[in-house]
Design a protein around this motif. Structure first.
Motif, PDB file in Angstrom:
ATOM      1  N   ASP A  23      88.128 -12.990  24.096  1.00 22.14           N
ATOM      2  CA  ASP A  23      88.154 -14.274  24.167  1.00 22.14           C
ATOM      3  C   ASP A  23      86.479 -14.681  24.034  1.00 22.14           C
ATOM      4  OD1 ASP A  23      90.433 -13.823  25.064  1.00 22.14           O
ATOM      5  OD2 ASP A  23      90.370 -14.329  27.164  1.00 22.14           O
ATOM      6  N   GLY A  92      87.659 -13.395  30.126  1.00 24.92           N
ATOM      7  CA  GLY A  92      88.157 -12.531  28.937  1.00 24.92           C
ATOM      8  C   GLY A  92      89.194 -11.279  29.850  1.00 24.92           C
ATOM      9  N   ARG A 113      96.270 -10.301  21.084  1.00 19.70           N
ATOM     10  CA  ARG A 113      94.915 -10.771  21.354  1.00 19.70           C
ATOM     11  C   ARG A 113      94.176  -9.769  22.357  1.00 19.70           C
ATOM     12  NH1 ARG A 113      97.818 -15.513  20.867  1.00 19.70           N
ATOM     13  NH2 ARG A 113      98.305 -15.561  23.219  1.00 19.70           N
ATOM     14  N   SER A 173      91.657 -10.030  27.719  1.00 19.29           N
ATOM     15  CA  SER A 173      92.266 -11.605  27.381  1.00 19.29           C
ATOM     16  C   SER A 173      92.660 -12.147  28.697  1.00 19.29           C
ATOM     17  CB  SER A 173      93.025 -11.723  26.036  1.00 19.29           C
ATOM     18  OG  SER A 173      93.404 -12.894  25.829  1.00 19.29           O
TER      19      SER A 173
END
Length: 217
Positions: A23, A92, A113, A173
């Motif tokens: 992130d 994150g 992700r 993430s």
């Protein structure tokens, strides 16, 4: 459940030091999510720092077993970290407890992700992932073991023990995303044409129809 909570905290600290966040980097010390804000951004709106307290960074529900009485036999607690853990917003990290019933499987899936660290609090799992050359990296993990799933690769878990399993997962993430491969293909809306799935899996269109019905498509 003291051991579970200690493990939860320890793995969180480990993830912050050894996992590179995917992130965007935070530009403030923290950004506790304001869940009442109607504003939509790439993330969640920050609360006024003047209203933030220590309680915004704590969660005491991780010791509670999830309800696995469902079609998959799995339960994820608490769910989407950015909402369930407002204190994680912009940091994150995603954290969850996963309960898996005896004989139940976490279907092959991906997190587009995030990479994932899985710690077995209790139980015995057959687990692994498949790389982009279609090579399987699988093993059996038991209480106290840790397994890593690289970002974006298909992975799975199967409870092969004689009791429900409990795991803690940490992802780099706050919104890693999850795509279950079976339901993504056979339960998509609008449905994927039978001819595509039939040719891809080497089965007949009628067999595709039968599988689709299992996913309500």
């Amino acid at each position: 459940m003291g051991k579970l909570l200690f493990t939860f905290v320890a793995l969180g600290l480990l993830a912050t030091t050894v996992v590179i966040a995917t992130d965007a980097d935070p530009i403030n010390d923290f950004c506790v999510a304001d869940l009442t804000s109607p504003i939509k951004i790439n993330g969640l709106v920050c609360k006024n720092p003047a209203t933030v307290t220590g309680a915004d960074f704590a969660f005491t529900g991780i010791e509670n077993a999830g309800d696995t009485n469902n079609s998959l036999g799995i339960a994820i607690t608490p769910g989407l970290p950015g909402v369930s853990y407002p204190g994680l917003n912009t940091l994150g990290l995603g954290i969850a407890r996963v309960d898996i019933a005896i004989g139940a499987v976490v279907p092959p899936h991906t997190h587009p992700r995030a990479s994932e660290l899985l710690y077995v609090v209790d139980g015995e799992l057959y687990t692994g992932f498949v790389d982009t050359n279609n090579k399987v990296y699988d093993t059996v993990i038991r209480t106290g073991d840790v397994f890593i799933f690289p970002r974006g690769l298909v992975h799975f878990q199967l409870n092969i023990g004689k009791k429900p399993s409990v795991t803690i997962v940490i992802l780099n993430s706050q919104n890693p995303g999850v795509q279950l491969i079976p339901s993504a293909l056979f339960g998509a809306q609008p449905p994927i044409e039978e001819a595509v799935l039939a040719k891809a899996f080497g089965i007949s269109p009628s067999e595709v129809e039968i599988i689709k019905k299992g996913f309500g498509a």
